[in-house]
Scaffold this active site. Sequence first.
Site, PDB file in Angstrom:
ATOM      1  N   ASN A  42       0.844  -1.193   0.000  1.00 29.05           N
ATOM      2  CA  ASN A  42       0.000   0.000   0.000  1.00 29.05           C
ATOM      3  C   ASN A  42       0.880   1.245   0.000  1.00 29.05           C
ATOM      4  O   ASN A  42       1.957   1.277   0.600  1.00 29.05           O
ATOM      5  CB  ASN A  42      -1.008   0.018   1.153  1.00 29.05           C
ATOM      6  CG  ASN A  42      -0.420  -0.228   2.521  1.00 29.05           C
ATOM      7  OD1 ASN A  42       0.600  -0.903   2.665  1.00 29.05           O
ATOM      8  ND2 ASN A  42      -1.041   0.323   3.545  1.00 29.05           N
ATOM      9  N   GLU A  44       0.337   5.195   0.703  1.00 30.89           N
ATOM     10  CA  GLU A  44      -0.605   6.221   1.167  1.00 30.89           C
ATOM     11  C   GLU A  44      -0.189   7.599   0.680  1.00 30.89           C
ATOM     12  O   GLU A  44       0.890   7.776   0.122  1.00 30.89           O
ATOM     13  CB  GLU A  44      -0.687   6.162   2.704  1.00 30.89           C
ATOM     14  CG  GLU A  44      -1.242   4.829   3.179  1.00 30.89           C
ATOM     15  CD  GLU A  44      -1.489   4.737   4.667  1.00 30.89           C
ATOM     16  OE1 GLU A  44      -0.996   5.607   5.420  1.00 30.89           O
ATOM     17  OE2 GLU A  44      -2.177   3.788   5.074  1.00 30.89           O
ATOM     18  N   CYS A  53      -4.074   0.668  -2.480  1.00 26.48           N
ATOM     19  CA  CYS A  53      -3.934  -0.546  -1.665  1.00 26.48           C
ATOM     20  C   CYS A  53      -2.891  -1.488  -2.279  1.00 26.48           C
ATOM     21  O   CYS A  53      -2.609  -1.436  -3.484  1.00 26.48           O
ATOM     22  CB  CYS A  53      -5.254  -1.304  -1.597  1.00 26.48           C
ATOM     23  SG  CYS A  53      -6.556  -0.457  -0.709  1.00 26.48           S
ATOM     24  N   GLU A  55      -3.125  -4.614  -2.974  1.00 28.66           N
ATOM     25  CA  GLU A  55      -3.677  -5.508  -4.005  1.00 28.66           C
ATOM     26  C   GLU A  55      -3.662  -4.840  -5.375  1.00 28.66           C
ATOM     27  O   GLU A  55      -3.310  -5.438  -6.385  1.00 28.66           O
ATOM     28  CB  GLU A  55      -5.130  -5.888  -3.662  1.00 28.66           C
ATOM     29  CG  GLU A  55      -5.287  -6.717  -2.408  1.00 28.66           C
ATOM     30  CD  GLU A  55      -5.464  -5.886  -1.147  1.00 28.66           C
ATOM     31  OE1 GLU A  55      -4.897  -4.771  -1.060  1.00 28.66           O
ATOM     32  OE2 GLU A  55      -6.165  -6.358  -0.242  1.00 28.66           O
ATOM     33  N   CYS A  86     -10.558  -4.245   0.272  1.00 29.27           N
ATOM     34  CA  CYS A  86     -11.617  -3.232   0.215  1.00 29.27           C
ATOM     35  C   CYS A  86     -12.469  -3.440  -1.048  1.00 29.27           C
ATOM     36  O   CYS A  86     -12.095  -4.183  -1.961  1.00 29.27           O
ATOM     37  CB  CYS A  86     -11.009  -1.829   0.238  1.00 29.27           C
ATOM     38  SG  CYS A  86     -10.278  -1.328  -1.331  1.00 29.27           S
ATOM     39  N   CYS A  89     -10.725  -2.722  -4.451  1.00 27.92           N
ATOM     40  CA  CYS A  89      -9.801  -3.779  -4.895  1.00 27.92           C
ATOM     41  C   CYS A  89     -10.562  -5.011  -5.383  1.00 27.92           C
ATOM     42  O   CYS A  89     -10.156  -5.651  -6.351  1.00 27.92           O
ATOM     43  CB  CYS A  89      -8.842  -4.162  -3.765  1.00 27.92           C
ATOM     44  SG  CYS A  89      -7.588  -2.900  -3.476  1.00 27.92           S
TER      45      CYS A  89
HETATM   46  N1  THU Z   1      -5.171  -1.560   2.711  1.00 35.04           N
HETATM   47  C1  THU Z   1      -4.593  -2.384   1.778  1.00 35.04           C
HETATM   48  O1  THU Z   1      -3.537  -2.067   1.223  1.00 35.04           O
HETATM   49  N2  THU Z   1      -5.217  -3.552   1.499  1.00 35.04           N
HETATM   50  C2  THU Z   1      -6.329  -4.012   2.123  1.00 35.04           C
HETATM   51  O2  THU Z   1      -6.792  -5.120   1.813  1.00 35.04           O
HETATM   52  C3  THU Z   1      -6.957  -3.216   3.174  1.00 35.04           C
HETATM   53  C4  THU Z   1      -6.442  -1.832   3.334  1.00 35.04           C
HETATM   54  C5  THU Z   1      -4.463  -0.347   3.105  1.00 35.04           C
HETATM   55  C6  THU Z   1      -5.026   0.952   2.627  1.00 35.04           C
HETATM   56  C7  THU Z   1      -4.475   1.920   3.658  1.00 35.04           C
HETATM   57  O3  THU Z   1      -3.162   2.290   3.278  1.00 35.04           O
HETATM   58  C8  THU Z   1      -4.372   1.090   4.924  1.00 35.04           C
HETATM   59  O4  THU Z   1      -4.419  -0.257   4.515  1.00 35.04           O
HETATM   60  C9  THU Z   1      -5.475   1.361   5.934  1.00 35.04           C
HETATM   61  O5  THU Z   1      -6.715   1.325   5.324  1.00 35.04           O
END
Ligand code: THU
Length: 125
Positions: A42, A44, A53, A55, A86, A89
Amino acid sequence: MNNQKLIEAAKKVSQEAYAPFSGFKVGAALLTASGKIFTGCNVENSSYGLTNCAERTALFKAVSEGEKEFVELSIYSESDKVFYPCGACRQVLAEFADDLKITIVSGSKTIMVTLKELLPHSFKL
Ligand code: THU
């Protein structure tokens, strides 16, 4: 393909996550039908909604390299709090792999699901 190898790849790439806002580091490893593994974490952003994310990072990397058939995904976070991909994704993955097998590792907990279970009626054109 040994499932453990995919989990290890997801765990390794989770260390690259850029998650200064949530502190929730995630790694994803996507196995192609041709046997290759693409990983992603991920990433941000200060403008929170622009976060990508793990994925989708893995999927976009793979598609950018010419891969469009996927059979399995492992996702990893060191936190024991169980999480699932989420909605965004799920839809993006479904574009390429309705029958994707997904292994979710949250710290010491492992869950196996299919994308169909997580998103039974994806949007398709
Ligand atoms: N996140 C992912 O990368 N994958 C998931 O399956 C759930 C959420 C990340 C997005 C964000 O950077 C952090 O987790 C918190 O939501």
